[in-house]
Every structure is written in structure tokens, then in C-alpha cells.
Motif scaffolding. Structure first.
Motif, PDB file in Angstrom:
ATOM      1  N   GLU A 247      71.381  75.192  61.146  1.00  0.00           N
ATOM      2  CA  GLU A 247      72.312  75.968  60.320  1.00  0.00           C
ATOM      3  C   GLU A 247      71.595  76.925  59.376  1.00  0.00           C
ATOM      4  N   LEU A 248      70.278  76.917  59.359  1.00  0.00           N
ATOM      5  CA  LEU A 248      69.538  77.812  58.476  1.00  0.00           C
ATOM      6  C   LEU A 248      69.748  79.264  58.884  1.00  0.00           C
ATOM      7  N   PRO A 249      69.652  80.191  57.942  1.00  0.00           N
ATOM      8  CA  PRO A 249      69.878  81.605  58.270  1.00  0.00           C
ATOM      9  C   PRO A 249      68.817  82.138  59.214  1.00  0.00           C
ATOM     10  N   ALA A 250      69.189  83.151  59.966  1.00  0.00           N
ATOM     11  CA  ALA A 250      68.253  83.795  60.888  1.00  0.00           C
ATOM     12  C   ALA A 250      67.033  84.287  60.118  1.00  0.00           C
ATOM     13  N   GLY A 251      65.874  84.054  60.699  1.00  0.00           N
ATOM     14  CA  GLY A 251      64.641  84.461  60.050  1.00  0.00           C
ATOM     15  C   GLY A 251      63.937  83.331  59.325  1.00  0.00           C
ATOM     16  N   ASP A 252      64.645  82.244  59.053  1.00  0.00           N
ATOM     17  CA  ASP A 252      64.006  81.094  58.408  1.00  0.00           C
ATOM     18  C   ASP A 252      63.035  80.450  59.410  1.00  0.00           C
ATOM     19  N   ALA A 253      61.808  80.211  58.969  1.00  0.00           N
ATOM     20  CA  ALA A 253      60.763  79.705  59.856  1.00  0.00           C
ATOM     21  C   ALA A 253      61.038  78.295  60.358  1.00  0.00           C
ATOM     22  N   ARG A 254      61.969  77.575  59.710  1.00  0.00           N
ATOM     23  CA  ARG A 254      62.244  76.195  60.123  1.00  0.00           C
ATOM     24  C   ARG A 254      63.323  76.102  61.189  1.00  0.00           C
ATOM     25  N   ARG A 255      63.929  77.206  61.549  1.00  0.00           N
ATOM     26  CA  ARG A 255      64.966  77.171  62.574  1.00  0.00           C
ATOM     27  C   ARG A 255      64.374  76.831  63.948  1.00  0.00           C
TER      28      ARG A 255
ATOM     29  N   PHE B   6      70.946  74.883  71.173  1.00  0.00           N
ATOM     30  CA  PHE B   6      71.374  73.496  70.993  1.00  0.00           C
ATOM     31  C   PHE B   6      70.381  72.708  70.130  1.00  0.00           C
ATOM     32  N   ARG B   7      69.950  73.335  69.039  1.00  0.00           N
ATOM     33  CA  ARG B   7      69.064  72.722  68.039  1.00  0.00           C
ATOM     34  C   ARG B   7      67.667  72.451  68.561  1.00  0.00           C
ATOM     35  N   GLN B   8      67.300  73.019  69.681  1.00  0.00           N
ATOM     36  CA  GLN B   8      65.977  72.841  70.279  1.00  0.00           C
ATOM     37  C   GLN B   8      65.366  74.228  70.490  1.00  0.00           C
ATOM     38  N   PHE B   9      64.103  74.456  70.327  1.00  0.00           N
ATOM     39  CA  PHE B   9      62.993  73.559  70.165  1.00  0.00           C
ATOM     40  C   PHE B   9      62.657  73.429  68.671  1.00  0.00           C
ATOM     41  N   GLN B  10      62.266  72.228  68.180  1.00  0.00           N
ATOM     42  CA  GLN B  10      61.922  72.041  66.780  1.00  0.00           C
ATOM     43  C   GLN B  10      60.584  71.323  66.674  1.00  0.00           C
ATOM     44  N   SER B  11      59.697  71.878  65.847  1.00  0.00           N
ATOM     45  CA  SER B  11      58.363  71.306  65.673  1.00  0.00           C
ATOM     46  C   SER B  11      58.119  71.016  64.191  1.00  0.00           C
ATOM     47  N   PHE B  12      57.110  70.178  63.937  1.00  0.00           N
ATOM     48  CA  PHE B  12      56.871  69.650  62.597  1.00  0.00           C
ATOM     49  C   PHE B  12      55.378  69.529  62.340  1.00  0.00           C
ATOM     50  N   PRO B  13      54.991  69.485  61.056  1.00  0.00           N
ATOM     51  CA  PRO B  13      53.561  69.408  60.738  1.00  0.00           C
ATOM     52  C   PRO B  13      52.942  68.035  60.910  1.00  0.00           C
ATOM     53  N   SER B  14      53.771  66.963  61.009  1.00  0.00           N
ATOM     54  CA  SER B  14      53.205  65.617  60.972  1.00  0.00           C
ATOM     55  C   SER B  14      54.126  64.612  61.653  1.00  0.00           C
TER      56      SER B  14
ATOM     57  N   ARG C  40      54.730  76.745  66.510  1.00  0.00           N
ATOM     58  CA  ARG C  40      54.609  77.437  65.238  1.00  0.00           C
ATOM     59  C   ARG C  40      53.309  77.037  64.540  1.00  0.00           C
ATOM     60  N   GLU C  41      52.653  77.994  63.905  1.00  0.00           N
ATOM     61  CA  GLU C  41      51.380  77.723  63.229  1.00  0.00           C
ATOM     62  C   GLU C  41      51.549  76.634  62.165  1.00  0.00           C
ATOM     63  N   GLY C  42      50.648  75.666  62.179  1.00  0.00           N
ATOM     64  CA  GLY C  42      50.681  74.576  61.212  1.00  0.00           C
ATOM     65  C   GLY C  42      51.402  73.341  61.695  1.00  0.00           C
ATOM     66  N   ASP C  43      52.152  73.445  62.797  1.00  0.00           N
ATOM     67  CA  ASP C  43      52.861  72.281  63.339  1.00  0.00           C
ATOM     68  C   ASP C  43      52.004  71.595  64.407  1.00  0.00           C
ATOM     69  N   ARG C  44      52.076  70.263  64.422  1.00  0.00           N
ATOM     70  CA  ARG C  44      51.231  69.464  65.316  1.00  0.00           C
ATOM     71  C   ARG C  44      52.033  68.569  66.255  1.00  0.00           C
ATOM     72  N   VAL C  45      53.308  68.359  65.946  1.00  0.00           N
ATOM     73  CA  VAL C  45      54.174  67.500  66.755  1.00  0.00           C
ATOM     74  C   VAL C  45      55.504  68.222  66.964  1.00  0.00           C
TER      75      VAL C  45
END
Length: 321
Positions: free
Chosen positions: A141-149, A118-126, A187-192
């Protein structure tokens, strides 16, 4: 001086006539020395979308006996607080300290697991990253394997809370304050990360607060109507921002709107007590994306809930407590 004197008199009247507005407050007499209580809330909401069932099971020990409405609902308690939604599961240990009927202090330490659904969990760098609904949907909606999913993860969360509730006749004022510190594996590089529970872009290993303030009118026939003002603010540190970017906090939120609740029945000591339906319609006054940038400011926060509570140990008559 006269105005200050009137305010002091009003405050004294509120304190003297205060009674618990919680469904677990006994209506006749003080609570027994030992109590085993539970409560459950099932809620569905929109803007943001969510579905959650959360419960609390607690053992309460009365601190002292008093017939005063302002003092009699006192206790210290320890319990469990499970919660489940299609996106995450939580299990918390909670300790509560209520020295007066009008004031409760509490702390909860939770173990949290996010399912990556359900579009969770999502993290961000800033904290300046885009966490709008449009962006969250696009990432899903990003393809499987995309690091932003969205991805599954786990962690812990500490919440420190204070509840203040005052009653003068049929009018109730209540504030529920929570100070939250999450510690999630990310995910590495994400802080929030986006916390769907509170609709906050949360600083990982940092603090944020949320507060719900209500002014309510109780009709005495089970119907309660009023207003809720909800707010949140994150305390980002320089380490939560990307190097070189502005460190302005853009993510403070406020919303305001009516609350309507109807309680079908209340009976002291019942195992199934105070079944209540709740409807909340709040409009966003301040939100980075819900006041026109991504969704219309006319589109409200909607919540529909059903709650109930009860005593799992027999409650003696008032004269025997």
C-alpha cells in the motif's frame, strides 16, 4: 535385539512389496524403453494466499527391464518444468534419476521472473526482518516510488531433490525433500527475500530445505486419505544478517494435517490420465507469524488442487515392452 529384528523384517517387506505411488507408474508391467510423459498441477491455497499452475514434460529412458515391483519403474529422464502464477513465472530444466521404484533423485535449474504484482517480490536486509502478512500488505500500500514497495526482478534457482516412496498393502509412506539455492537480483542492501512458493524467508545465494512427508491410505476405489507433515529450514550465514545483530534463526516452520484426494480414472498409456482432485488442511505447528503472532494458530493452511498426467508416446502391451 528382537525389536531391531522386527524392524528389519518390516523394512524388507516394504521394499519387496514397494510399487510406485506416482500417477505416472504403469499398473501393468514395466515401462517401455522410451517414454514421453507430462503432468500438470493447478492449485489454489490460503494462509499463505496463492494460485499456481505448474507442469513437467519429460523424456524417460528405462535403465533396465525388471518384473519386480521394487525395481521395474526405473529410468533416467530430462525435461522442462514451466510454472506460472499471478506473481511470477518460471521455466526449469530438470534431470531425474530413478534406479528403483521407491527412490528418485533429481535436480532442476530454473529461470525465475517476478512480476512485482500481488505483493511480490519483497526483499529484506536480514532474516530477523518482519515478513508477516500484515507487513507484506502494508508494503504493497506504500506510494509509488517508495523503495520498500514490491518490485519486479529476475534470477535463477537450483533445486536438488530426493523422493522416497514405500508401499505396504494399501498404506503408502512418501517423503519429498528439496534443497534450494536461489540467486536473485535484489534491492541494494537486502540479503533475504520472501519466497511465496515455499512460504520461506529465503537466503539469497544461500541454501534452504523444504520437506513434505505423507502417510496415506489408498482405498482401491480412487480415494486416498492421510496426513502430511511439512517443514522448512533456512541455512543463513553470518553474511545474511545485519552487522551486530543476533544470528539466531527464527524462521523454521512445521505444519501438520489431513490430505484427501480422489482419482477419477487410471489407464496405462492414456494421454489424459489420472485426473485427481486434492484437498489439504494443515495447521501450523511452528511459524514465526502463523501461530498467533500475526494470524491465529487455529487458521489452517488450505490447498485445493487438480492434477492430471499422461503419455505422449504409444505404450505397447506389457508383453511387448
Amino acid at each position: 535385539m528382537q525389536r531391531s529384528h522386527c524392524l528389519a523384517v518390516l523394512t524388507a517387506l516394504v521394499l519387496l512389496t514397494a510399487s510406485g505411488v506416482s500417477a505416472q507408474t504403469l499398473q501393468e508391467g514395466p515401462p517401455p524403453q522410451h517414454r514421453l510423459v507430462y503432468r500438470n498441477l493447478l492449485v489454489a491455497r490460503l494462509n499463505p494466499l496463492g494460485l499456481l499452475d505448474e507442469a513437467r514434460l519429460s523424456y524417460r529412458y528405462r535403465l533396465y527391464r525388471s518384473e519386480s515391483l521394487a525395481l521395474r519403474d526405473n529410468f533416467v529422464s530430462v525435461g522442462l518444468a514451466p510454472g506460472l502464477s499471478p506473481a511470477f513465472g518460471r521455466l526449469g530444466v530438470v534431470v531425474e534419476f530413478q534406479p528403483l521404484s521407491i527412490l528418485q533423485l533429481w535436480g532442476m535449474y530454473e529461470f525465475v521472473g517476478n512480476f512485482g504484482t500481488f505483493r511480490q517480490f519483497q526483499s529484506f536486509p536480514s532474516p530477523r526482518s518482519n515478513f508477516s502478512d500484515t507487513e507484506l500488505y502494508a508494503r504493497d500500500e506504500l506510494p509509488a516510488g517508495d523503495a520498500r514497495r514490491p518490485y519486479a526482478n529476475s534470477g535463477t534457482q537450483l533445486t536438488l531433490g530426493a523422493t522416497l516412496q514405500l508401499k505396504l498393502g494399501p498404506v503408502v509412506a512418501r517423503s519429498l525433500f528439496r534443497l534450494v539455492r536461489p540467486d536473485m537480483s535484489m534491492r541494494e542492501g537486502d540479503r533475504v527475500f520472501y519466497d511465496i512458493y515455499y512460504d520461506v524467508l529465503a537466503p539469497n545465494r544461500g541454501w534452504y530445505f523444504v520437506n513434505d512427508a505423507d502417510v496415506l491410505y489408498q482405498t482401491g476405489r480412487g480415494l486416498t486419505v492421510g496426513l502430511r507433515w511439512a517443514s522448512s529450514h533456512a541455512f543463513y550465514t553470518p553474511g545474511h544478517f545485519s552487522p551486530g545483530e543476533p544470528q539466531e534463526n527464527l524462521n523454521t516452520t512445521h505444519r501438520l494435517g489431513p490430505v484427501v484426494a480422489y482419482t477419477f480414472a487410471e489407464r496405462d498409456g492414456a494421454r489424459f490420465n489420472s485426473p485427481t482432485v486434492l484437498l489439504m488442511v494443515n495447521w501450523w505447528l511452528a511459524h514465526r507469524y502463523r501461530t498467533g503472532a500475526d494470524s491465529s494458530a487455529f487458521f489452517p493452511y488450505l490447498a485445493l488442487g487438480f492434477s492430471f498426467s499422461g503419455d505422449l508416446l504409444p505404450v505397447p502391451p506389457p508383453a511387448e515392452r
